[in-house]
Design a protein around this motif. Structure first.
Motif, PDB file in Angstrom:
ATOM      1  N   TRP A 183       0.812  -1.214   0.000  1.00  9.68           N
ATOM      2  CA  TRP A 183       0.000   0.000   0.000  1.00  9.68           C
ATOM      3  C   TRP A 183       0.847   1.266   0.000  1.00  9.68           C
ATOM      4  N   GLU A 184       1.907   1.283   0.796  1.00 13.25           N
ATOM      5  CA  GLU A 184       2.745   2.483   0.900  1.00 13.25           C
ATOM      6  C   GLU A 184       3.244   2.919  -0.484  1.00 13.25           C
ATOM      7  N   GLN A 185       3.741   1.947  -1.268  1.00 19.82           N
ATOM      8  CA  GLN A 185       4.238   2.273  -2.615  1.00 19.82           C
ATOM      9  C   GLN A 185       3.097   2.716  -3.530  1.00 19.82           C
ATOM     10  N   ALA A 186       1.988   1.971  -3.477  1.00 26.08           N
ATOM     11  CA  ALA A 186       0.857   2.296  -4.362  1.00 26.08           C
ATOM     12  C   ALA A 186       0.313   3.689  -4.063  1.00 26.08           C
ATOM     13  N   TYR A 187       0.067   3.971  -2.788  1.00 23.21           N
ATOM     14  CA  TYR A 187      -0.635   5.204  -2.426  1.00 23.21           C
ATOM     15  C   TYR A 187       0.290   6.414  -2.379  1.00 23.21           C
ATOM     16  N   ASN A 188       1.454   6.250  -1.792  1.00 26.71           N
ATOM     17  CA  ASN A 188       2.320   7.406  -1.559  1.00 26.71           C
ATOM     18  C   ASN A 188       3.385   7.622  -2.624  1.00 26.71           C
ATOM     19  N   GLN A 189       3.463   6.719  -3.620  1.00 26.58           N
ATOM     20  CA  GLN A 189       4.432   6.902  -4.694  1.00 26.58           C
ATOM     21  C   GLN A 189       3.792   6.909  -6.083  1.00 26.58           C
ATOM     22  N   GLU A 190       2.876   5.986  -6.318  1.00 27.25           N
ATOM     23  CA  GLU A 190       2.309   5.832  -7.667  1.00 27.25           C
ATOM     24  C   GLU A 190       1.061   6.677  -7.910  1.00 27.25           C
ATOM     25  N   PHE A 191       0.296   6.946  -6.860  1.00 30.96           N
ATOM     26  CA  PHE A 191      -1.018   7.598  -6.993  1.00 30.96           C
ATOM     27  C   PHE A 191      -0.855   9.116  -7.086  1.00 30.96           C
ATOM     28  N   SER A 192      -1.376   9.695  -8.147  1.00 34.34           N
ATOM     29  CA  SER A 192      -1.198  11.135  -8.378  1.00 34.34           C
ATOM     30  C   SER A 192      -2.036  12.002  -7.450  1.00 34.34           C
TER      31      SER A 192
END
Length: 358
Positions: free
Chosen positions: A215-224
């Motif tokens: 989740w950390e990567q998806a939400y805080n890195q990939e999600f605009s």
């Protein structure tokens, strides 16, 4: 829920959370009877004052060991159950519960206050190996600005996500390593059934879904749409997260916006419940019991929503007004009986992995 839960959002937005003193569980003071060690996923968070109150009233010092996403944390706890890292485990959810129980991770204990947990969240009532602590909805979130700029209506349902206009826009977590990823997979199984979910994922893959570990990567890195994602120049305007993510984006922004910059696709939600339990070979079982009493107390349940961005499960616990305004619970989330999850989860994940990741 954990993972999402939500300290990671808070960290991404500059909030300091309570975390472990990073010493090893084998240190002398950890074995001492006045320290109680909590093992959890990375999204554990609580107000320092509330923890201090527990320490003062109970006489126990709290140590927290964070062990990655919920899926990773549960797997590690099972591998170390004969010589556990701590006394209490928090963060096993309804998608992984049977794995923990079948592997003998917990010993029975019914905390004071367990009778005040709302009936719809109670499980394992014959043995009391786990106690519900919080609930939340795993849902697709969208970046409002992206959709406004592109004059595109945000998706509202699972069906929408496979339409051509949403090609290459969604990022989700690995169902084998992440509880939100697994919850999203279970939501699609609940929606399309045993015969339809694989065809759905074939369409989602063909439509350019991106899969990352947690989740950390998806939400805080990939999600605009998140503060962290904007900073990291994330380019996916759709992410699998939680219905309570939008309030986090409001509460931790400075200055606070009048409306949340992100929204929730209400037709993509799966209801998650997180539990805590006393580890089977806990060195400090009495301290662990005191801490479980604390987790079900009104003081902790009232404090929890704005720290982990989840809903309390205790009758009469306070829900912040920001939740009802910016992140209300889903009206009709997908759900699944624990025994169905238990009987099929590993095979579903195996099929999903070969279908989506290979």
């Amino acid at each position: 829920m954990h993972t999402k839960t939500f300290a990671a959002v808070a960290v991404g937005l500059g909030l300091v959370t309570l975390s472990a003193c990073g010493s090893s569980p084998n240190d002398k003071d950890s074995a001492g009877s006045r320290t109680v060690t909590l093992v959890s996923h990375d999204s554990w968070a609580a107000s320092k004052g509330v923890i201090a109150d527990f320490e003062k009233s109970s006489g126990y010092k709290v140590k927290v060991l964070e062990d990655g996403d919920a899926g990773q944390a549960v797997n590690k706890a099972i591998l170390t159950k004969d010589n556990p890292q701590g006394d209490v485990f928090f963060g096993v959810d309804n998608t992984l519960l049977s794995r923990a129980l079948d592997n003998g991770l917990f010993q029975p204990y019914e905390p004071k206050g367990a009778d005040l947990v709302l009936p719809q969240y109670r499980v394992d009532e014959a043995k009391h190996r786990v106690t519900p602590i919080d609930t939340g909805d795993i849902c697709v979130n969208y970046d409002k600005k992206y959709f406004a700029d592109h004059k595109l209506t945000p998706p509202a349902s699972f069906d929408d996500l496979v339409k051509p206009e949403y090609r290459n826009l969604l990022v989700t977590e690995n169902a084998a390593t992440s509880s939100p990823g697994l919850g999203f997979l279970l939501g699609t199984v609940a929606q399309y059934g045993d015969k339809g979910w694989q065809d759905y994922w074939k369409k989602l893959k063909a439509n350019g879904v991106k899969v990352v570990d947690g989740w950390e990567q998806a939400y805080n890195q990939e999600f605009s749409g998140s503060a962290g994602g904007r900073k990291a120049k994330g380019d996916r305007p759709l992410v699998v997260s939680y219905a309570s993510s939008p309030p986090a984006e409001v509460i931790y922004a400075d200055p606070r916006p009048k409306t949340a910059p992100t929204g929730v696709a209400q037709g993509t939600c799966f209801r998650q419940v997180e539990y805590a339990g006393l580890l089977s070979n806990a060195r400090n079982a009495e301290g662990g019991k005191a801490f479980l009493d604390f987790l079900t107390s009104k003081k902790f349940q009232d404090d929890m929503p704005l720290n982990m961005f989840v809903y309390p499960v205790r009758e009469g616990a306070q829900v912040p007004k920001e939740f009802s305004e910016y992140g209300p619970q889903a009206k009709n989330p997908e759900t699944m009986a624990p025994d169905r999850i238990s009987a099929n989860r590993d095979q579903w994940v195996k099929s999903w992995t070969s279908l989506v990741l290979r």
